[in-house]
Design a protein around this motif. Structure first.
Motif, short mmCIF file in Angstrom:
data_model
loop_
_atom_site.label_atom_id
_atom_site.label_comp_id
_atom_site.label_asym_id
_atom_site.label_seq_id
_atom_site.Cartn_x
_atom_site.Cartn_y
_atom_site.Cartn_z
N TYR A 177 0.86 -1.17 0.00
CA TYR A 177 0.00 0.00 0.00
C TYR A 177 0.90 1.23 0.00
O TYR A 177 2.06 1.16 0.39
N ARG A 178 0.36 2.35 -0.41
CA ARG A 178 1.11 3.59 -0.28
C ARG A 178 0.22 4.68 0.30
O ARG A 178 -1.01 4.63 0.20
N VAL A 184 -4.62 5.93 2.63
CA VAL A 184 -3.83 4.75 2.30
C VAL A 184 -4.46 4.08 1.07
O VAL A 184 -5.67 3.83 1.05
N GLU A 185 -3.61 3.79 0.06
CA GLU A 185 -4.13 3.25 -1.20
C GLU A 185 -3.51 1.89 -1.47
O GLU A 185 -2.29 1.70 -1.34
N ASN A 189 -8.10 -9.96 -1.58
CA ASN A 189 -8.56 -9.47 -0.28
C ASN A 189 -8.04 -8.09 0.05
O ASN A 189 -7.64 -7.81 1.17
N MET A 190 -8.03 -7.20 -0.94
CA MET A 190 -7.52 -5.86 -0.71
C MET A 190 -8.40 -5.11 0.28
O MET A 190 -9.60 -5.36 0.39
N LEU A 191 -7.78 -4.21 1.02
CA LEU A 191 -8.49 -3.31 1.90
C LEU A 191 -8.68 -1.96 1.23
O LEU A 191 -7.76 -1.46 0.57
N THR A 192 -9.86 -1.39 1.41
CA THR A 192 -10.10 -0.02 0.98
C THR A 192 -10.24 0.83 2.22
O THR A 192 -11.04 0.52 3.10
N ALA A 215 6.08 9.03 -1.33
CA ALA A 215 5.01 8.58 -0.45
C ALA A 215 5.60 7.66 0.61
O ALA A 215 6.77 7.31 0.56
N MET A 216 4.75 7.29 1.57
CA MET A 216 5.08 6.19 2.48
C MET A 216 4.56 4.91 1.84
O MET A 216 3.42 4.85 1.39
#
Lengths: 113, 116
Positions: A35-36, A43-44, B102-105, A88-89
């Motif tokens: 994620y970034r 958070v994406e 199983n991605m999180l949004t 980004a993080m």
């Protein structure tokens, strides 16, 4: 609770350079994620990795990005030619069958100049 | 497509008072719901989750959250806030129909400020 470390904690690079971010799970897991979080934003999701292959990716994860788990332990995110907007993080996360939640590493702050 | 909304950028509360951080979600199927907390210069730390069963779930550090299917909400609560609870809180959802990765949004986050 699974432990996750990420290296480096901070990476500064010039635009156009390649960077590799590393995620080191302390124990064996099945699902891996990147994620970034751009400064001040949400958070994406970038990509998920299962059974040594990508299982899902977002629109952000274009041809400049790649992931692999070369030695069965470290999980890496490579950005081939960094852009300013890649600053980004970057968080690694992992999950196994024992949990429904994902556990996140401390993150790598990427700064592209 | 799944989405999460956290309508408040910041919540201010006095120490000892109850706190609520709001979250609403949208998914096509049944949701898995999560709350994470982020302290400065740290990663995301898991607080609690709703998978199935009781609508009121309890998590770490005295936090709890209530799943409300009709209102599609999953608000985070704590009966008595501590100054040390001051942090950034993220609500996240996983659609059970999305069973590939199983991605999180995530929602946009809510900054909780607890004042002494």
């Amino acid at each position: 609770e699974p432990e996750v470390t990420q290296t480096p904690s901070h990476q500064v690079t010039q635009m156009g350079q390649e960077v590799i971010l590393r995620c080191v799970p302390i124990s064996n897991h099945l699902y891996f994620y990147w994620y970034r979080q751009i400064l001040g934003q949400k958070v994406e999701f970038l990509v998920s990795f299962y059974n040594n292959e990508i299982s899902e990716k977002s629109e952000i994860f274009d041809d400049q990005f790649s992931v692999e788990r070369p030695d069965g332990s470290n999980f890496t995110l490579k950005i081939r030619s960094t852009k300013l907007e890649d600053s980004a993080m970057y968080f690694c996360a992992l999950r196994d069958y024992s949990y429904n939640e994902q556990f996140f590493g401390p993150g790598t702050r990427l700064t592209v100049l | 497509a799944q989405s999460v909304a956290q309508p408040e950028d910041q919540v201010n509360v006095a120490e000892g008072n109850p706190l609520t951080v709001k979250c609403t979600y949208s998914v096509s199927g049944n949701p898995y719901l999560f709350w994470y907390v982020q302290y400065p210069n740290r990663g995301l730390q898991f607080l609690l989750k709703y998978i199935t069963g009781d609508n009121l779930v309890k998590g770490s550090y005295g936090f709890e959250a209530e799943f409300n299917k009709s209102q599609t909400s999953f608000h985070l609560k704590k009966p008595s806030a501590l100054v040390s609870d001051s942090a950034l809180y993220f609500c996240a959802v996983r659609d059970l129909r999305n069973n590939a990765g199983n991605m999180l949004t995530f929602g946009g986050g809510t900054r909780l400020m607890v004042k002494p």
